[in-house]
Write a protein that holds these residues in place. Structure first.
Motif, PDB file in Angstrom:
ATOM      1  N   ALA A  25       0.831  -1.211   0.000  1.00 19.89           N
ATOM      2  CA  ALA A  25       0.000   0.000   0.000  1.00 19.89           C
ATOM      3  C   ALA A  25       0.860   1.253   0.000  1.00 19.89           C
ATOM      4  CB  ALA A  25      -0.934  -0.011   1.210  1.00 19.89           C
ATOM      5  N   MET A  26       1.920   1.253   0.801  1.00 18.53           N
ATOM      6  CA  MET A  26       2.801   2.424   0.835  1.00 18.53           C
ATOM      7  C   MET A  26       3.532   2.619  -0.486  1.00 18.53           C
ATOM      8  SD  MET A  26       4.417   2.266   4.698  1.00 18.53           S
ATOM      9  CE  MET A  26       5.729   3.417   4.268  1.00 18.53           C
ATOM     10  N   ALA A 168      -5.814  -1.106   5.056  1.00 21.31           N
ATOM     11  CA  ALA A 168      -6.903  -0.427   4.348  1.00 21.31           C
ATOM     12  C   ALA A 168      -6.726   1.074   4.517  1.00 21.31           C
ATOM     13  CB  ALA A 168      -8.256  -0.872   4.889  1.00 21.31           C
ATOM     14  N   TYR A 169      -6.770   1.807   3.416  1.00 23.67           N
ATOM     15  CA  TYR A 169      -6.494   3.239   3.426  1.00 23.67           C
ATOM     16  C   TYR A 169      -7.590   4.007   2.699  1.00 23.67           C
ATOM     17  CZ  TYR A 169      -1.784   1.983   4.947  1.00 23.67           C
ATOM     18  OH  TYR A 169      -0.720   1.492   5.662  1.00 23.67           O
ATOM     19  N   VAL A 170      -8.022   5.105   3.305  1.00 24.61           N
ATOM     20  CA  VAL A 170      -9.022   5.988   2.715  1.00 24.61           C
ATOM     21  C   VAL A 170      -8.315   7.234   2.198  1.00 24.61           C
ATOM     22  CG1 VAL A 170     -11.054   7.403   3.171  1.00 24.61           C
ATOM     23  CG2 VAL A 170     -10.847   5.157   4.227  1.00 24.61           C
ATOM     24  N   LEU A 179     -11.648   3.945  -0.843  1.00 27.43           N
ATOM     25  CA  LEU A 179     -11.042   2.991   0.078  1.00 27.43           C
ATOM     26  C   LEU A 179     -10.286   1.969  -0.748  1.00 27.43           C
ATOM     27  CD1 LEU A 179     -10.662   1.399   2.760  1.00 27.43           C
ATOM     28  CD2 LEU A 179     -12.879   0.336   2.300  1.00 27.43           C
ATOM     29  N   ARG A 180      -9.009   1.771  -0.413  1.00 24.37           N
ATOM     30  CA  ARG A 180      -8.188   0.763  -1.085  1.00 24.37           C
ATOM     31  C   ARG A 180      -7.582  -0.141  -0.017  1.00 24.37           C
ATOM     32  NH1 ARG A 180      -5.325   5.254  -4.862  1.00 24.37           N
ATOM     33  NH2 ARG A 180      -5.469   6.331  -2.879  1.00 24.37           N
ATOM     34  N   TRP A 181      -7.732  -1.433  -0.208  1.00 24.10           N
ATOM     35  CA  TRP A 181      -7.417  -2.416   0.823  1.00 24.10           C
ATOM     36  C   TRP A 181      -6.522  -3.492   0.215  1.00 24.10           C
ATOM     37  CZ3 TRP A 181     -11.698  -6.244   2.875  1.00 24.10           C
ATOM     38  CH2 TRP A 181     -11.150  -7.067   3.865  1.00 24.10           C
ATOM     39  N   ALA A 182      -5.274  -3.532   0.632  1.00 26.20           N
ATOM     40  CA  ALA A 182      -4.349  -4.558   0.149  1.00 26.20           C
ATOM     41  C   ALA A 182      -4.553  -5.837   0.951  1.00 26.20           C
ATOM     42  CB  ALA A 182      -2.903  -4.072   0.282  1.00 26.20           C
ATOM     43  N   VAL A 183      -4.785  -6.953   0.261  1.00 24.04           N
ATOM     44  CA  VAL A 183      -5.093  -8.218   0.936  1.00 24.04           C
ATOM     45  C   VAL A 183      -4.065  -9.281   0.552  1.00 24.04           C
ATOM     46  CG1 VAL A 183      -7.559  -7.744   1.131  1.00 24.04           C
ATOM     47  CG2 VAL A 183      -6.704  -8.881  -0.908  1.00 24.04           C
ATOM     48  N   THR A 184      -3.774 -10.132   1.509  1.00 16.71           N
ATOM     49  CA  THR A 184      -2.773 -11.177   1.274  1.00 16.71           C
ATOM     50  C   THR A 184      -3.395 -12.526   0.948  1.00 16.71           C
ATOM     51  OG1 THR A 184      -2.696 -11.631   3.656  1.00 16.71           O
ATOM     52  CG2 THR A 184      -1.056 -10.099   2.782  1.00 16.71           C
ATOM     53  N   ARG A 185      -4.708 -12.633   0.971  1.00 19.80           N
ATOM     54  CA  ARG A 185      -5.341 -13.910   0.649  1.00 19.80           C
ATOM     55  C   ARG A 185      -5.059 -14.288  -0.802  1.00 19.80           C
ATOM     56  NH1 ARG A 185      -8.944 -15.535   4.856  1.00 19.80           N
ATOM     57  NH2 ARG A 185      -9.010 -17.453   3.649  1.00 19.80           N
ATOM     58  N   ASP A 186      -5.082 -15.579  -1.082  1.00 21.66           N
ATOM     59  CA  ASP A 186      -4.915 -16.064  -2.444  1.00 21.66           C
ATOM     60  C   ASP A 186      -5.890 -15.329  -3.367  1.00 21.66           C
ATOM     61  OD1 ASP A 186      -4.008 -18.395  -4.386  1.00 21.66           O
ATOM     62  OD2 ASP A 186      -6.197 -18.212  -4.540  1.00 21.66           O
ATOM     63  N   PRO A 226      -8.494  -4.393  -3.707  1.00 23.61           N
ATOM     64  CA  PRO A 226      -9.851  -3.972  -4.065  1.00 23.61           C
ATOM     65  C   PRO A 226     -10.075  -2.502  -3.717  1.00 23.61           C
ATOM     66  CG  PRO A 226      -9.860  -5.966  -2.698  1.00 23.61           C
ATOM     67  CD  PRO A 226      -8.489  -5.391  -2.633  1.00 23.61           C
ATOM     68  N   VAL A 227     -10.985  -1.868  -4.461  1.00 19.44           N
ATOM     69  CA  VAL A 227     -11.242  -0.432  -4.312  1.00 19.44           C
ATOM     70  C   VAL A 227     -12.745  -0.196  -4.193  1.00 19.44           C
ATOM     71  CG1 VAL A 227     -10.931   1.849  -5.342  1.00 19.44           C
ATOM     72  CG2 VAL A 227      -9.210   0.059  -5.739  1.00 19.44           C
TER      73      VAL A 227
END
Length: 279
Positions: A25-26, A168-170, A179-186, A226-227
């Motif tokens: 995200a950064m 998750a960052y707004v 809202l953008r949320w970086a996820v580590t799930r497959d 996801p956004v």
């Protein structure tokens, strides 16, 4: 002269580091933030400030107060961001305090961040309202650095890190909030789960997406991001609550082992058509 050894491409360069989704995200969506790290004992057990960007676009800096700083948002690379950043960090350690690295030539194969950093040290992120974190209290920046700082502060996108889920960052971008949320799930499993929710119109935030409407997703550094397009003047406490609820729905959907039905497959096809890859 022998051919220069090339660094192998790594799709997910920050895998195995504490706070992997925050690193991503950064690197991609947060304008001004810092994270905490420390080198291993073998490399001096030095505290490191991982930053989104540094003044003048410097890749790294050995600040006047002795702080080691490395910037995540860099334009070019070898194909392995972890190797690139490790090379910069090791180089900065050898420079006198107050010295920046002003350019980043491509490194040869060598240690990566996973080899250089102490993996037991948490990656704690602080989002900043401006770029003054570049400076130590003793710093008196020259005219060029001050101009760079002022210019960056004028164009910063207001951003906030949420706490109901990780990474998750707004961001407030003009008159829109995302809202953008970086996820580590497959990725495939996560898209399946999101498709199950989307088919039931539950992929948004709040009832019927009143708090946030799912827009799509992009990939970066091997992770899916996801956004959501958020409602105007959304209340942060409400957003935290609804994001937590969405996370719960996703966990339940991830646990479903049955194949997607026809409606869910159509929803999945629509989700996949909205994806793009940044790096």
């Amino acid at each position: 002269m022998g051919k220069r050894a090339a660094v192998e491409f790594v799709l997910r360069p920050f895998e195995g580091l504490p706070g992997e989704p925050d690193w991503v995200a950064m690197r991609e969506v947060v304008p001004a933030a810092t994270g905490t790290a420390r080198t291993t004992a073998e490399h001096g057990a030095r505290d490191v400030v991982v930053a989104t960007v540094l003044p003048m676009g410097w890749p790294a800096l050995h600040r006047n107060d002795g702080t080691l700083m490395v910037a995540l948002q860099q334009h070019a690379g070898s194909g392995d961001a972890s190797r690139d950043l490790a090379a910069l960090l090791l180089q900065a350690m050898e420079l006198p305090a107050g010295t920046p690295i002003t350019s980043a030539p491509l490194p040869e194969p060598g240690p990566r961040l996973q080899d250089v950093l102490d993996l037991d040290v948490a990656f704690e992120v602080t989002v900043h309202d401006g770029f003054e974190y570049w400076l130590s209290p003793e710093d008196e920046p020259d005219q060029d650095v001050r101009a760079s700082l002022d210019q960056m502060n004028e164009t910063i996108v207001p951003t906030r890190r949420l706490t109901s889920v990780d990474a998750a960052y707004v961001a407030q971008m003009g008159d829109r909030t995302y809202l953008r949320w970086a996820v580590t799930r497959d990725e495939q499993e996560f898209i399946d789960a999101l498709a199950r929710l989307h088919a039931r119109r539950e992929s948004g935030l709040g009832e019927a997406g009143a708090v946030g409407r799912f827009l799509g997703a992009f990939r970066s550094c091997g992770l899916l991001v996801p956004v959501w397009d958020l409602a105007a003047d959304v209340d942060v406490e409400v957003l935290e609550q609804e994001l937590g609820a969405l996370s719960g729905r996703l966990e339940k959907a991830l646990a479903v082992e049955a194949p997607l039905d026809a409606t869910e497959r159509r929803a999945r096809a629509g989700l996949v058509s909205r994806q793009l890859t940044l790096r």
